[in-house]
Design a protein around this motif. Structure first.
Motif, PDB file in Angstrom:
ATOM      1  N   SER A 153      -3.201 -28.026  -4.263  1.00  0.00           N
ATOM      2  CA  SER A 153      -4.155 -28.186  -5.366  1.00  0.00           C
ATOM      3  C   SER A 153      -3.595 -27.590  -6.647  1.00  0.00           C
ATOM      4  O   SER A 153      -3.061 -26.484  -6.642  1.00  0.00           O
ATOM      5  CB  SER A 153      -5.471 -27.492  -5.020  1.00  0.00           C
ATOM      6  N   PHE A 188      -7.904 -18.868 -10.050  1.00  0.00           N
ATOM      7  CA  PHE A 188      -7.288 -18.046  -8.998  1.00  0.00           C
ATOM      8  C   PHE A 188      -6.063 -17.348  -9.575  1.00  0.00           C
ATOM      9  O   PHE A 188      -5.427 -17.876 -10.487  1.00  0.00           O
ATOM     10  CB  PHE A 188      -6.867 -18.939  -7.815  1.00  0.00           C
ATOM     11  N   ASP A 226      -3.145 -17.761  -5.507  1.00  0.00           N
ATOM     12  CA  ASP A 226      -3.651 -17.037  -4.339  1.00  0.00           C
ATOM     13  C   ASP A 226      -5.117 -17.438  -4.120  1.00  0.00           C
ATOM     14  O   ASP A 226      -5.997 -17.038  -4.880  1.00  0.00           O
ATOM     15  CB  ASP A 226      -3.526 -15.537  -4.585  1.00  0.00           C
ATOM     16  N   ARG A 227      -5.378 -18.230  -3.074  1.00  0.00           N
ATOM     17  CA  ARG A 227      -6.734 -18.722  -2.822  1.00  0.00           C
ATOM     18  C   ARG A 227      -7.459 -17.871  -1.788  1.00  0.00           C
ATOM     19  O   ARG A 227      -8.468 -18.276  -1.212  1.00  0.00           O
ATOM     20  CB  ARG A 227      -6.694 -20.199  -2.406  1.00  0.00           C
ATOM     21  N   MET A 244     -11.431 -17.324  -1.332  1.00  0.00           N
ATOM     22  CA  MET A 244     -12.310 -18.289  -0.650  1.00  0.00           C
ATOM     23  C   MET A 244     -12.426 -17.982   0.845  1.00  0.00           C
ATOM     24  O   MET A 244     -13.456 -18.222   1.457  1.00  0.00           O
ATOM     25  CB  MET A 244     -11.781 -19.711  -0.842  1.00  0.00           C
ATOM     26  N   THR A 301     -11.038 -26.099   1.706  1.00  0.00           N
ATOM     27  CA  THR A 301     -10.862 -24.847   0.958  1.00  0.00           C
ATOM     28  C   THR A 301      -9.801 -24.999  -0.136  1.00  0.00           C
ATOM     29  O   THR A 301      -8.962 -24.125  -0.313  1.00  0.00           O
ATOM     30  CB  THR A 301     -10.501 -23.689   1.919  1.00  0.00           C
ATOM     31  N   CYS A 302      -9.850 -26.143  -0.844  1.00  0.00           N
ATOM     32  CA  CYS A 302      -8.817 -26.400  -1.858  1.00  0.00           C
ATOM     33  C   CYS A 302      -9.101 -25.667  -3.154  1.00  0.00           C
ATOM     34  O   CYS A 302      -8.187 -25.297  -3.879  1.00  0.00           O
ATOM     35  CB  CYS A 302      -8.675 -27.899  -2.112  1.00  0.00           C
ATOM     36  N   GLY A 303     -10.403 -25.500  -3.473  1.00  0.00           N
ATOM     37  CA  GLY A 303     -10.761 -24.749  -4.676  1.00  0.00           C
ATOM     38  C   GLY A 303     -11.110 -25.601  -5.885  1.00  0.00           C
ATOM     39  O   GLY A 303     -11.437 -25.068  -6.943  1.00  0.00           O
ATOM     40  N   GLU A 307     -12.906 -24.377  -9.358  1.00  0.00           N
ATOM     41  CA  GLU A 307     -12.147 -24.594 -10.593  1.00  0.00           C
ATOM     42  C   GLU A 307     -13.021 -25.249 -11.666  1.00  0.00           C
ATOM     43  O   GLU A 307     -12.932 -24.913 -12.841  1.00  0.00           O
ATOM     44  CB  GLU A 307     -10.933 -25.478 -10.284  1.00  0.00           C
ATOM     45  N   GLN A 357     -18.250 -23.772  -2.400  1.00  0.00           N
ATOM     46  CA  GLN A 357     -17.423 -23.893  -1.186  1.00  0.00           C
ATOM     47  C   GLN A 357     -18.032 -23.151  -0.013  1.00  0.00           C
ATOM     48  O   GLN A 357     -18.284 -23.733   1.056  1.00  0.00           O
ATOM     49  CB  GLN A 357     -15.998 -23.378  -1.516  1.00  0.00           C
TER      50      GLN A 357
END
Lengths: 250, 205
Positions: free
Chosen positions: A72, A103, A112-113, A116, A157-159, A163, A178
């Motif tokens: 992502s 992030f 760095d995700r 989540m 869990t891509c974010g 975003e 999420q």
């Protein structure tokens, strides 16, 4: 559309602490490329438009079929996966690549995700089946619920939802759509629902479900087309009723 | 954990509720009463006199109007503050509505504070009488009239769009289609309330 080169403009950052800068590249065009394969091509010969040799651009990828969420990034300003961003379908040139900006950046396009996954831990984003003795077969998942729950389970869990959410930022403690969507998923599960109130409690504090402002960008941004706003509204009902119960049974 | 943090869910729900009950209901009553201006000075004045003659009027004003508005407004300022708007990147209709909800919140707050001072507090302190003629005088300045038009439209938008969010925040409108239809219904409500309010305002010209 025939082109000789793919013009890339990448927002780069060497370390988590240093400041970002832009670098442009021209990569020889081949048909049927995606942003991941362009970045791989760039890695073979990392020379920028000024002809200077540079470090290859760092990014993450894994599944290459839009189910893992690792690649992502912001492509021409919009959050999406690099693997499913097909070059032949992108008209705009240069193609602008930026890391997700909600992030912390590790390097270049790699972020760095972790946060989540912390949220998933906070909301008990799993089904508890472990015991110290044989528990036997669990109840069946009713088919009519399984159909919509499957949609929710497609979250990778891509974010992208975080975003695009105006209420998800360093200014606000909101945990975002999420994790809230996963509360609905696991509360629908016949075994998962045994922890139903625990999950509701987890999203009824500061930064919980009440901090959603209904801008509804999340449902638009979600590459898996998860009805995030429906999940939030449904849990608004559940938390309201549970909130009253919590109060009246005190 | 502070008291605010501990009661976060309750406070947020109260904030949402107050926007509709009693503040939204008061807005409806207020616009309807003002619309009597279109029937002339005598009709308007009699309605004002009636409202002023209500029993417990001071308690109604303080506990059912002013305190809920103050809570909704000042907690709302925090809600406005924590949003990082992104309508230029994500220029979807609902995202614009989210942004406008916050802009109209600020405009309405300024308008209501002035309006409250000019026509209620000053009348309580200085004994200015509120009648049809007071309103004609008050709105005779074109700048002031424009300020009232903007204030009115901000309030009606904020109420109608807030009502849409209310039905979602309380889990009443859940599905995509239900939320869409609700969007149309509250959109029409915005138009109707705005027309009613403007007719009342223009009657003082």
């Amino acid at each position: 559309m025939s082109r000789e080169f793919i013009h890339l403009k990448v927002k780069r950052q060497d370390t988590a602490e240093t400041s970002a800068y832009w670098e442009e590249f021209k990569i020889p065009y081949k048909p049927n490329m995606n942003v991941v394969s362009v970045l791989m091509e760039l890695r073979k010969n990392p020379v920028n438009v000024e002809g200077r040799k540079t470090n290859p651009v760092v990014w993450e990828c894994n599944c290459l079929e839009e189910v893992c969420g690792a690649c992502s990034m912001r492509i021409n300003g919009m959050p999406r996966q690099a693997c499913s961003a097909l070059i032949d379908k992108i008209e705009k040139s240069p193609i602008v690549l930026e890391p997700l900006h909600k992030f912390p950046v590790i390097r270049d396009l790699k972020v760095d995700r972790q946060v989540m996954f912390d949220y998933l831990r906070k909301i008990t984003g799993w089904v508890n089946i472990d015991g110290s003795w044989e528990l036997g077969r669990g109840p069946r998942f009713p088919e009519k619920d399984r159909q919509w729950a499957y949609q929710l389970s497609r979250c990778m869990t891509c974010g992208c939802c975080l975003e695009s959410c105006p209420n998800y930022s360093e200014r606000s403690p909101f945990i975002g759509p999420q994790a809230i969507n996963q509360v609905r998923l696991f509360n629908a599960h016949p075994i998962g629902q045994m922890d139903r109130e625990k999950r509701l409690d987890a999203i009824m504090g500061v930064g919980g479900i009440t901090d959603c402002g209904n801008a509804q960008n999340c449902a638009r941004a979600c590459p898996k087309e998860i009805p995030l706003t429906v999940s939030i509204a449904d849990l608004n009902k559940d938390t309201t009723l549970y909130g009253m119960k919590r109060w009246l049974y005190k | 954990m502070s008291v605010l943090e501990k009661n976060h869910f309750f406070i947020r729900k109260l904030h949402s509720l107050f926007g509709v009950i009693p503040v939204g209901l008061f807005l409806l009553e207020h616009l309807y009463t003002n619309s009597f201006a279109t029937q002339g000075a005598a009709s308007y004045n009699s309605k004002i006199e009636f409202l002023q003659s209500l029993s417990y009027v001071l308690y109604i004003e303080v506990f059912l109007i002013i305190l809920p508005i103050l809570f909704h407004a000042f907690y709302g300022l925090y809600v406005v503050y924590i949003a990082k708007n992104n309508v230029l990147r994500y220029s979807y209709y609902r995202n614009w509505a989210f942004y406008l909800q916050r802009i109209t919140a600020l405009i309405t707050l300024v308008f209501v504070l002035y309006h409250l001072w000019a026509l209620r507090i000053s009348s309580a302190l200085l004994g200015t009488e509120v009648t049809f003629n007071t309103m004609v005088q008050h709105l005779s300045n074109p700048g002031m009239f424009a300020f009232y038009v903007i204030g009115l439209l901000s309030a009606t938008f904020h109420f109608a769009n807030g009502l849409w969010a209310f039905f979602i925040n309380w889990g009443i409108a859940v599905g995509v289609k239900a939320q869409q239809v609700l969007g149309w219904v509250t959109g029409i409500l915005f138009v109707i309330l705005s027309i009613m309010g403007l007719q009342g305002l223009f009657a003082f010209l």
